[in-house]
Design a protein around this motif. Sequence first.
Motif, PDB file in Angstrom:
ATOM      1  N   GLN B 272       0.839  -1.202   0.000  1.00 36.72           N
ATOM      2  CA  GLN B 272       0.000   0.000   0.000  1.00 36.72           C
ATOM      3  C   GLN B 272       0.870   1.246   0.000  1.00 36.72           C
ATOM      4  N   GLY B 298      -8.274  -0.057   0.842  1.00 36.81           N
ATOM      5  CA  GLY B 298      -7.485   0.716   1.788  1.00 36.81           C
ATOM      6  C   GLY B 298      -8.313   1.416   2.825  1.00 36.81           C
ATOM      7  N   TRP B 317      -4.125   5.148   3.145  1.00 38.63           N
ATOM      8  CA  TRP B 317      -3.241   4.074   2.673  1.00 38.63           C
ATOM      9  C   TRP B 317      -4.042   3.224   1.706  1.00 38.63           C
ATOM     10  N   LEU B 318      -3.618   3.195   0.429  1.00 36.39           N
ATOM     11  CA  LEU B 318      -4.337   2.448  -0.598  1.00 36.39           C
ATOM     12  C   LEU B 318      -3.439   1.402  -1.239  1.00 36.39           C
ATOM     13  N   ASP B 319      -4.051   0.293  -1.664  1.00 36.46           N
ATOM     14  CA  ASP B 319      -3.307  -0.724  -2.416  1.00 36.46           C
ATOM     15  C   ASP B 319      -2.584  -0.038  -3.578  1.00 36.46           C
ATOM     16  N   SER B 320      -1.321  -0.394  -3.758  1.00 39.07           N
ATOM     17  CA  SER B 320      -0.470   0.338  -4.701  1.00 39.07           C
ATOM     18  C   SER B 320      -1.055   0.533  -6.105  1.00 39.07           C
ATOM     19  N   ALA B 323      -2.982   3.661  -6.177  1.00 35.75           N
ATOM     20  CA  ALA B 323      -2.401   4.808  -5.471  1.00 35.75           C
ATOM     21  C   ALA B 323      -1.800   5.851  -6.415  1.00 35.75           C
TER      22      ALA B 323
END
Lengths: 128, 353
Positions: B272, B298, B317-320, B323
């Motif tokens: 993340q 996220g 915070w987010l999964d890549s 993002a």
Amino acid sequence: MNIPEDRRYSKTHEWVKLEGDVATVGISDFAQESLGDVVYVELPESGRQVAAGEAVAVIESVKTASDVYAPLAGEVVEVNESLADEPELVNGDPYGGGWLFRLRVSRPAEFESLLDASAYAKVIEEEE
Amino acid sequence: MKKTPLYDEHLRLGGKVVEFAGWALPVQYTSITKEHLAVREAAGLFDVSHMGEFFVRGKEALEFLRWVALNDAARLKVGRAQYSMLPNDKGGVVDDIYVYRLSEGEYLMVVNAANVSKDWKHLGKLAQGFDVDLVNASDDWALLALQGPRAAETLQVFIDVELSSKRKNSTFTAEFAGLPVRLARTGYTGEDGFEIFCAPEDSSRIWRSLIDAGVTPAGLGARDTLRLEAGFPLYGHELRDDTNPKCTHLSWVIKNKPYYGREAIDAGSCRQRLVGLLLERGIPREGYTVFAEDKEIGMVSSGTQSPVLKRGIALAWLDSPHAEPGEEVMVEIRSRLYPAKVVKTPFVELAKK
């Protein structure tokens, strides 16, 4: 702290003014002061049946989101549309222009079981 | 609750005092929005005396700082300061800090109030083996933050040093109407401004002088909304013992040198990433879930309504894969989904100084 005597209160800091079987509901001066700057009010839809103590509206201040509870059971018959553009009315005029919604109450007599101004003043004292 | 030396000033100004990291501090005096806008448009004054101050002195002060912190203190000339972080050995962050070089072999580290004892223990352990002298001076200093586009001109009236010659991240000693102070052109609002270190017994005089000069007293509430609009992290929310700093927009603090815990940070993968979210409608709050289509991707780490934009903003915070700036996601607010866009921070345009 301003607590008008022409209405009744809940322990969760809503005020109720009853005219016939229609109750106007808002939050107290103490409640708006604790919340701080109100930036958004989410109101129930007209026609919704609500139980006493049910969460029916949400007031968002800069700091936090807070539930507003129906002090009495009934049907939502009107909501304060002006809060969409001017949520700050809840801060500036909590007992007037900052009202939230109106209920057609199922049992108007239950109004008497709510707190009067002096009983509500004691609730606040305990919280402060 | 501990009281700062300015506690009585807060009461005198009608501050609504709350507990923060064990300290009694005002969350607001009149209104978070008003105090916030005063800082963006003119000048506001914060009591940040609760923050911790450690002195790092001795022959190996620099070597020690280079080992315990991610940013490189070797880049600091005397009179300069830098943002930095203390890494742990698990790929996370013990605290985010500011490091000031006061003189040749003397540094000041300002740490978060909530982390003073944790940091102190951590640094004490790592100091073994270094010829370094650590002093916890947290209770010896009051700290005021004067922030906003009018901070410099307001402060100049009281100060014997020409402030226009002092760039962002400068630090120097001066006299404030005859009282000895250390000034730093730093802050946590994204605006130009100064932090004023002074003796606790002088703090009320300095505080009152600035308030009487027309500066708006501002509380913790505005401090939080201001830092969020600026995209700054708050330890315990965006940064934690288990967040890898390289997965944040603050990865620039990590400099290529040996440091404590480097292997773990290098080895960590960014499942993340920390990003900014901007909403059309709805106010995101800490802990709210973020979705892409039906998938949970996220969580919001801090959120509010931006007083400047009048729209919901958040750090999350987010999964890549989601993002990247421009990505469209949804934030769940009271069982309903509200569209949000991943954006670069700061959320508002800030003064460049």
